[in-house]
Write a protein that holds these residues in place. Structure first.
Motif, PDB file in Angstrom:
ATOM      1  N   LEU A 210       0.824  -1.210   0.000  1.00  0.00           N
ATOM      2  CA  LEU A 210       0.000   0.000   0.000  1.00  0.00           C
ATOM      3  C   LEU A 210       0.855   1.255   0.000  1.00  0.00           C
ATOM      4  N   VAL A 211       1.970   1.220   0.730  1.00  0.00           N
ATOM      5  CA  VAL A 211       2.822   2.400   0.794  1.00  0.00           C
ATOM      6  C   VAL A 211       3.447   2.669  -0.578  1.00  0.00           C
ATOM      7  N   ALA A 212       3.827   1.586  -1.280  1.00  0.00           N
ATOM      8  CA  ALA A 212       4.375   1.743  -2.630  1.00  0.00           C
ATOM      9  C   ALA A 212       3.356   2.401  -3.548  1.00  0.00           C
ATOM     10  N   LEU A 213       2.094   1.975  -3.428  1.00  0.00           N
ATOM     11  CA  LEU A 213       1.045   2.569  -4.256  1.00  0.00           C
ATOM     12  C   LEU A 213       0.739   3.995  -3.814  1.00  0.00           C
ATOM     13  N   ALA A 214       0.659   4.194  -2.500  1.00  0.00           N
ATOM     14  CA  ALA A 214       0.312   5.525  -1.986  1.00  0.00           C
ATOM     15  C   ALA A 214       1.341   6.571  -2.382  1.00  0.00           C
ATOM     16  N   SER A 215       2.609   6.167  -2.515  1.00  0.00           N
ATOM     17  CA  SER A 215       3.654   7.139  -2.865  1.00  0.00           C
ATOM     18  C   SER A 215       3.600   7.552  -4.332  1.00  0.00           C
ATOM     19  N   ILE A 216       2.862   6.806  -5.164  1.00  0.00           N
ATOM     20  CA  ILE A 216       2.731   7.187  -6.574  1.00  0.00           C
ATOM     21  C   ILE A 216       1.732   8.330  -6.741  1.00  0.00           C
ATOM     22  N   GLY A 217       0.694   8.338  -5.921  1.00  0.00           N
ATOM     23  CA  GLY A 217      -0.353   9.350  -6.029  1.00  0.00           C
ATOM     24  C   GLY A 217       0.153  10.773  -5.987  1.00  0.00           C
ATOM     25  N   PRO A 218       1.002  11.130  -5.003  1.00  0.00           N
ATOM     26  CA  PRO A 218       1.533  12.500  -4.967  1.00  0.00           C
ATOM     27  C   PRO A 218       2.350  12.863  -6.196  1.00  0.00           C
ATOM     28  N   ILE A 219       3.056  11.887  -6.775  1.00  0.00           N
ATOM     29  CA  ILE A 219       3.843  12.168  -7.986  1.00  0.00           C
ATOM     30  C   ILE A 219       2.915  12.616  -9.104  1.00  0.00           C
ATOM     31  N   PHE A 220       1.825  11.872  -9.310  1.00  0.00           N
ATOM     32  CA  PHE A 220       0.842  12.251 -10.309  1.00  0.00           C
ATOM     33  C   PHE A 220       0.233  13.610  -9.995  1.00  0.00           C
ATOM     34  N   ALA A 221      -0.120  13.826  -8.721  1.00  0.00           N
ATOM     35  CA  ALA A 221      -0.799  15.062  -8.324  1.00  0.00           C
ATOM     36  C   ALA A 221       0.060  16.286  -8.614  1.00  0.00           C
ATOM     37  N   VAL A 222       1.349  16.224  -8.242  1.00  0.00           N
ATOM     38  CA  VAL A 222       2.234  17.373  -8.445  1.00  0.00           C
ATOM     39  C   VAL A 222       2.527  17.567  -9.928  1.00  0.00           C
ATOM     40  N   MET A 223       2.626  16.469 -10.679  1.00  0.00           N
ATOM     41  CA  MET A 223       2.839  16.610 -12.117  1.00  0.00           C
ATOM     42  C   MET A 223       1.644  17.284 -12.790  1.00  0.00           C
ATOM     43  N   ILE A 224       0.454  16.960 -12.338  1.00  0.00           N
ATOM     44  CA  ILE A 224      -0.743  17.624 -12.877  1.00  0.00           C
ATOM     45  C   ILE A 224      -0.718  19.112 -12.519  1.00  0.00           C
TER      46      ILE A 224
END
Length: 230
Positions: A210-224
């Protein structure tokens, strides 16, 4: 009582090496003014005491309630409720994450207020919430973690071609700060609780990742955000 003593030992062993190195450097190389050095000592004591209280609180409060919520949700047999709860918990626990607020304040400062503190915090929180919900989908439908990670990071590297350069390091830093002391214990406990009911006690390892997946979300968010503000 033994658990509290173990937490105290853990904090001492975590802080003592750093404090020892700084003290040695103080008397051999650095030579800080006495008032600065004494402030450092006072800060070490306060950090140690605060960290001790935090870890005790995590073990007696956050971990049990996270696992209890995780083990109760599947019994409702409502996938939408499980996924939606995962999203909401991912958002609120990230908003409470101190590391995220430190990063947001730094970005606010260097961008001259163009990317405000709250914009970054809530964007990162929504990103984490989305991928915690994705983790719930993965556990519910037994989707292999590697496939989700391959697709997700493939999309991340694809987005690099559209995102302004300054947002790239910020996005990966955002992915790192979400794996902080508030988010990790709660999200892991939630995942283990859900997996222990859906897959059985022998397969609680399904709750990890879950932590591996959760850490991807912020990357997408900041890129957007980079696409919007860039």
């Amino acid at each position: 009582m033994k658990q509290i003593y173990d937490q105290f030992q853990e904090v001492v062993m975590a802080i003592l090496p750093l404090a020892a190195v700084i003290i040695i450097l103080q008397f051999t190389v650095i030579g800080m003014p006495p008032d600065v050095f004494f402030r450092f000592i006072a800060g070490v004591v306060m950090v140690g005491f605060g960290l001790f209280l935090f870890l005790v609180g995590v073990h007696i409060g956050l971990l049990p309630i996270g696992e209890m919520i995780g083990s109760t949700l599947p019994k409702t047999k409502k996938p939408v409720l499980i996924i939606g709860t995962g999203f909401v918990l991912g958002v609120v626990v990230t908003i409470a994450e101190p590391d995220v607020r430190v990063l947001a304040s730094q970005v606010d400062q260097v961008s001259g207020g163009e990317i405000s503190n709250m914009v970054l915090v809530y964007s990162v929180a929504i990103g984490v919430g989305f991928f915690v919900a994705m983790a719930m989908v993965r556990t519910l439908f037994n989707i292999p973690l590697k496939y989700i990670l391959i697709v997700s990071y493939g999309l991340v590297f694809f987005m690099l071609t559209f995102v302004p350069d300054m947002f790239v390091p910020i996005s990966f830093d955002a992915g790192g700060v979400t794996t902080g002391p508030m988010t990790v214990p709660f999200i892991l406990a939630l995942g283990v609780g859900v997996a222990s009911v859906l897959r059985g006690k022998s397969s609680t390892s399904d709750g990890f990742g879950l932590v591996a997946l959760a850490s991807i979300g912020p990357i997408f968010a900041v890129m957007i955000l980079g696409v919007i503000y860039g």
